[in-house]
Scaffold this active site. Structure first.
Site, PDB file in Angstrom:
ATOM      1  N   GLU A 182       0.871  -1.174   0.000  1.00 28.82           N
ATOM      2  CA  GLU A 182       0.000   0.000   0.000  1.00 28.82           C
ATOM      3  C   GLU A 182       0.909   1.226   0.000  1.00 28.82           C
ATOM      4  O   GLU A 182       1.605   1.502   0.967  1.00 28.82           O
ATOM      5  CB  GLU A 182      -0.922  -0.030   1.211  1.00 28.82           C
ATOM      6  CG  GLU A 182      -1.920  -1.180   1.120  1.00 28.82           C
ATOM      7  CD  GLU A 182      -2.712  -1.390   2.399  1.00 28.82           C
ATOM      8  OE1 GLU A 182      -3.948  -1.393   2.332  1.00 28.82           O
ATOM      9  OE2 GLU A 182      -2.079  -1.550   3.458  1.00 28.82           O
TER      10      GLU A 182
ATOM     11  N   ASP B 109       2.218   1.083   3.713  1.00 27.41           N
ATOM     12  CA  ASP B 109       3.390   0.215   3.873  1.00 27.41           C
ATOM     13  C   ASP B 109       4.697   0.887   3.466  1.00 27.41           C
ATOM     14  O   ASP B 109       5.756   0.566   4.010  1.00 27.41           O
ATOM     15  CB  ASP B 109       3.227  -1.061   3.035  1.00 27.41           C
ATOM     16  CG  ASP B 109       2.013  -1.871   3.440  1.00 27.41           C
ATOM     17  OD1 ASP B 109       1.769  -2.002   4.649  1.00 27.41           O
ATOM     18  OD2 ASP B 109       1.296  -2.358   2.543  1.00 27.41           O
TER      19      ASP B 109
ATOM     20  N   GLU C 195      13.980   1.374  -6.863  1.00 24.44           N
ATOM     21  CA  GLU C 195      14.165   1.669  -5.436  1.00 24.44           C
ATOM     22  C   GLU C 195      13.282   0.776  -4.571  1.00 24.44           C
ATOM     23  O   GLU C 195      13.703   0.325  -3.494  1.00 24.44           O
ATOM     24  CB  GLU C 195      13.879   3.148  -5.162  1.00 24.44           C
ATOM     25  CG  GLU C 195      14.708   4.137  -5.983  1.00 24.44           C
ATOM     26  CD  GLU C 195      16.200   3.875  -5.927  1.00 24.44           C
ATOM     27  OE1 GLU C 195      16.688   3.334  -4.913  1.00 24.44           O
ATOM     28  OE2 GLU C 195      16.901   4.204  -6.908  1.00 24.44           O
TER      29      GLU C 195
ATOM     30  N   HIS D 176      15.070  -2.546  -4.203  1.00 23.00           N
ATOM     31  CA  HIS D 176      16.105  -2.514  -3.167  1.00 23.00           C
ATOM     32  C   HIS D 176      15.491  -2.566  -1.773  1.00 23.00           C
ATOM     33  O   HIS D 176      15.994  -3.276  -0.891  1.00 23.00           O
ATOM     34  CB  HIS D 176      16.939  -1.237  -3.287  1.00 23.00           C
ATOM     35  CG  HIS D 176      17.989  -1.278  -4.342  1.00 23.00           C
ATOM     36  ND1 HIS D 176      18.799  -2.368  -4.559  1.00 23.00           N
ATOM     37  CD2 HIS D 176      18.371  -0.336  -5.255  1.00 23.00           C
ATOM     38  CE1 HIS D 176      19.642  -2.099  -5.545  1.00 23.00           C
ATOM     39  NE2 HIS D 176      19.402  -0.874  -5.986  1.00 23.00           N
TER      40      HIS D 176
ATOM     41  N   HIS E 205      21.463  -5.152  -7.074  1.00 24.13           N
ATOM     42  CA  HIS E 205      21.707  -4.798  -8.466  1.00 24.13           C
ATOM     43  C   HIS E 205      21.974  -6.060  -9.286  1.00 24.13           C
ATOM     44  O   HIS E 205      22.491  -7.055  -8.777  1.00 24.13           O
ATOM     45  CB  HIS E 205      22.914  -3.868  -8.586  1.00 24.13           C
ATOM     46  CG  HIS E 205      22.622  -2.453  -8.225  1.00 24.13           C
ATOM     47  ND1 HIS E 205      23.547  -1.620  -7.654  1.00 24.13           N
ATOM     48  CD2 HIS E 205      21.489  -1.711  -8.354  1.00 24.13           C
ATOM     49  CE1 HIS E 205      23.012  -0.430  -7.443  1.00 24.13           C
ATOM     50  NE2 HIS E 205      21.756  -0.464  -7.852  1.00 24.13           N
TER      51      HIS E 205
ATOM     52  N   CYS F  78       4.330  -6.696   7.002  1.00 23.84           N
ATOM     53  CA  CYS F  78       3.275  -5.709   6.745  1.00 23.84           C
ATOM     54  C   CYS F  78       2.668  -5.890   5.364  1.00 23.84           C
ATOM     55  O   CYS F  78       1.586  -5.371   5.083  1.00 23.84           O
ATOM     56  CB  CYS F  78       3.815  -4.285   6.907  1.00 23.84           C
ATOM     57  SG  CYS F  78       4.902  -3.709   5.568  1.00 23.84           S
TER      58      CYS F  78
ATOM     59  N   ASN G 271      -0.950  -8.489   4.504  1.00 23.87           N
ATOM     60  CA  ASN G 271      -2.372  -8.176   4.601  1.00 23.87           C
ATOM     61  C   ASN G 271      -2.902  -7.719   3.251  1.00 23.87           C
ATOM     62  O   ASN G 271      -2.629  -6.621   2.786  1.00 23.87           O
ATOM     63  CB  ASN G 271      -2.630  -7.093   5.662  1.00 23.87           C
ATOM     64  CG  ASN G 271      -1.872  -5.811   5.374  1.00 23.87           C
ATOM     65  OD1 ASN G 271      -0.687  -5.844   5.097  1.00 23.87           O
ATOM     66  ND2 ASN G 271      -2.561  -4.688   5.440  1.00 23.87           N
TER      67      ASN G 271
END
Length: 486
Positions: free
Chosen positions: A200, A284, A334, A337, A343, A389, A392
C-alpha cells in the site's frame, strides 16, 4: 456480465511521416500519425460509462494488424485512497476523491504472449505498448484536429546527452553462489501463493515539483497516476500487488529537507514519514517524487531490505516531467532494493537491453525484472518476516469497480482468475467464468493441492525465527497468517 467495448482505430499517415517532431516524450525522429475512430457495440439499453471496464482496439502497426485488449487497472486505488495538499498558510487539506470511473488501463496484444500495455485514456490514448519485443508509445498530437495521435518506437526518441545516471544504493550481494536462472512465468501454484505481497503505497510530490508544474495539482496527480499504473504492471510478475493508498503534494513548502545530497534527503524524508505520515495515514511504503537534481547523477535512493520499517520503508526518485515510463522504472528499482533485491550482475537477463535492477540507468528503461532478481526474491525474501506488513491483502471490496473475469486478479464474486482462456494454465479454474472447475474445491491458495483443500493441520507456512507455523484449517484454501511470536 461486463460488456466488452469494441473500438476500431483507423490509421491514416500524414505525408510528413518520418520527419522529426517534438512530442511529450521529447524529440522524435520517426513516427506515424493515426486517427482513432471509436465504434461502440454496447447492447441496447446498456448504461454508457465514461471509461469502460474493458476495451478492445484494432489497428495496424507498420502495416500489420494488431488487436489491443485493455482492462481498467482495478489495483490502482484503494477504497480509503486520499489526497492531501496544503493551503498557503500550511494548513493540511485532505480529500477522498471518487476514483471508481478512472481512465488508467493495462493491456496486451492478441497472439503476442510477451506483450504488455499501459495506457491512459483520459484525453485520447497516451502510454506505451510492447509489440514483438519492441516498445511503442502513443499520444495525442496537439493539432487543430483533436483526433490525431502519434505512434512511435521508444528507440526513436532522442536520448539525453549526459553522463550515465546511477542508483544511489551500493552493490551488496549477500551470496557469492552462482545465480540459478529462474523463470518469471512458470512457477508452481504453491510458490506463487508464497510470493504474494501487497504494497500500500503513498507517493509524495515535493514543493520543487509543485513549482515546476506551476502549481497545477491536477496535472501532478495525473502524472503520479500514470507512474503508479506502470509500476503495478512491473511488479505483477513478482506477484506483488502495488496499490496507491495516498497521494500528497507539498504545495506550501518542503515538509522535510530536500537538498543536493540524496542521502540527506532520504534520511529527512524517512524521519518525516515516521513522525508525521505514519500517524495519520495507514500505508506500507512511501516514495518522494522530487524536482531536485541530485549531486553525482543519482536518480534515486532507498534503504536496502527495510520494507515495513517506520523510518526506512521509504525511497526518493527524481522526476523527469514527461518521461513517465522512465520515472516508473526508477521507482520500481528503489522499491526492489527496499524489498531486499540487489543490483543485477552482467550475467543477469530479462529479454531486454536493460532490466529494472541494473546499476546504471538506461535511457531506454525496462519494465522487467531479471532472472537474477526473481531468483533472489525466491531464495531470500520469502524466508524472512521483515516484510510482514505486506501480508495483509486489501479487502476485495477496497478496489472500487466491478469485477472483470480474465484480468488475473481474483475479485468479489470470483473463485479464481487465471487470465484469458488462451493463457490460462490452471486446471482447477474455468477461465471463462472465473469459477472453480466441476469437482474442484479450490484453484489457488497455500492450502489448495490438486484442486482440493489440504487436510486440517497441514503446515502451510513454516515457522522461521520466533514465528509459529501457520496451519491449514481443512475448510479453506487460504493459509491463516496468525502474525504472532511463539
Amino acid at each position: 456480465m461486463i460488456q466488452v467495448l469494441l473500438v476500431t482505430i483507423c490509421l491514416a499517415v500524414f505525408p510528413y511521416q518520418g520527419s522529426s517532431i517534438i512530442l511529450e516524450s521529447g524529440n522524435v525522429n520517426d513516427y506515424e500519425v493515426v486517427y482513432p475512430r471509436k465504434v461502440t457495440a454496447l447492447p441496447k439499453g446498456a448504461v454508457q460509462q465514461k471509461y469502460e471496464d474493458a476495451m478492445q482496439y484494432e489497428f495496424k502497426v507498420n502495416g500489420e494488424p494488431v488487436v489491443l485488449h485493455l482492462e481498467k487497472n482495478k489495483e490502482l486505488f484503494s477504497e480509503d485512497y486520499s489526497e492531501t495538499h496544503y493551503s498557503p498558510d500550511g494548513r493540511e487539506i485532505t480529500t477522498y476523491p471518487l476514483v471508481e470511473d478512472h481512465c488508467y488501463y493495462h493491456g496486451r496484444i492478441e497472439n503476442d504472449a510477451d506483450s504488455t500495455a499501459s495506457i491512459s485514456a483520459c484525453n485520447g490514448l497516451k502510454g506505451h505498448f510492447k509489440l514483438q519485443g519492441e516498445m511503442y508509445l502513443i499520444e495525442p498530437l496537439e493539432l487543430s484536429d483533436s483526433e490525431a495521435h502519434a505512434v512511435y518506437k521508444y528507440e526513436n526518441v532522442e536520448k539525453e546527452d549526459e553522463a550515465p545516471k546511477m542508483c544511489g544504493v551500493t552493490q551488496n550481494w549477500e551470496s557469492h553462489e552462482p545465480i540459478k536462472k529462474a523463470s518469471q512465468s512458470n512457477l508452481p501454484p504453491e510458490q506463487e501463493e508464497l510470493l504474494k505481497r501487497y504494497i500500500e503505497l503513498v507517493v509524495v510530490a515535493d514543493h520543487r515539483m509543485y513549482t515546476i508544474y506551476d502549481g497545477d495539482k491536477t496535472e501532478i496527480s495525473s502524472i503520479i497516476y500514470e507512474i503508479v499504473n506502470i509500476l503495478t504492471q512491473i511488479f505483477r510478475p513478482l506477484h506483488i500487488r502495488v496499490a496507491l493508498i495516498g497521494l500528497e503534494i507539498w504545495s506550501s513548502g518542503e515538509l522535510s529537507k530536500v537538498t543536493l545530497s540524496a542521502d540527506d534527503t532520504l534520511e529527512a524524508f524517512g524521519e518525516w514519514r515516521e513522525t508525521v505520515l505514519m500517524n495519520r495515514k495507514r500505508h506500507d511504503h512511501a516514495q518522494l517524487l522530487t524536482g531536485m537534481i541530485f549531486s553525482g547523477t543519482i536518480e534515486g535512493r532507498t534503504y536496502k531490505s527495510r520494507m515495513c520499517d517506520p523510518k526506512h520503508s521509504v525511497g526518493i526518485v527524481r522526476d523527469h516531467r514527461t518521461r513517465r515510463h522512465f520515472v516508473a522504472n526508477r521507482m520500481a528499482h528503489e522499491l526492489g532494493h527496499n524489498l531486499g533485491i540487489d543490483h543485477d550482475r552482467d550475467s543477469c537477463s530479462c529479454g531486454a537491453n536493460s532490466c529494472i535492477m541494473s546499476a546504471t540507468v538506461s535511457n531506454e528503461p525496462s519494465s522487467q525484472f531479471s532472472d537474477c532478481s526473481l531468483n533472489q526474491y525466491l531464495k531470500h525474501i520469502i524466508h524472512y518476516h521483515y516484510t510482514t506488513c505486506l501480508y495483509n491483502e486489501p479487502s476485495k471490496t477496497d478496489i472500487v469497480s466491478p469485477p472483470v473475469c480474465g484480468n488475473y486478479y481474483t475479485e468479489v464474486g470470483e473463485d479464481c482468475d487465471c487470465g484469458p482462456p488462451a493463457n490460462c494454465q490452471n486446471p482447477c479454474c474455468d477461465a471463462a467464468t472465473c469459477k472453480v472447475t466441476t469437482g474442484s474445491q479450490c484453484a489457488e491458495g497455500l492450502c489448495c493441492d490438486q484442486c482440493k483443500f489440504m487436510k486440517e493441520g497441514t503446515v502451510c507456512r513454516v515457522a522461521r525465527g520466533d514465528w509459529n507455523n501457520d496451519i491449514c484449517t481443512g475448510q479453506s484454501a487460504e493459509c491463516p497468517n496468525k502474525g504472532y511470536y511463539g
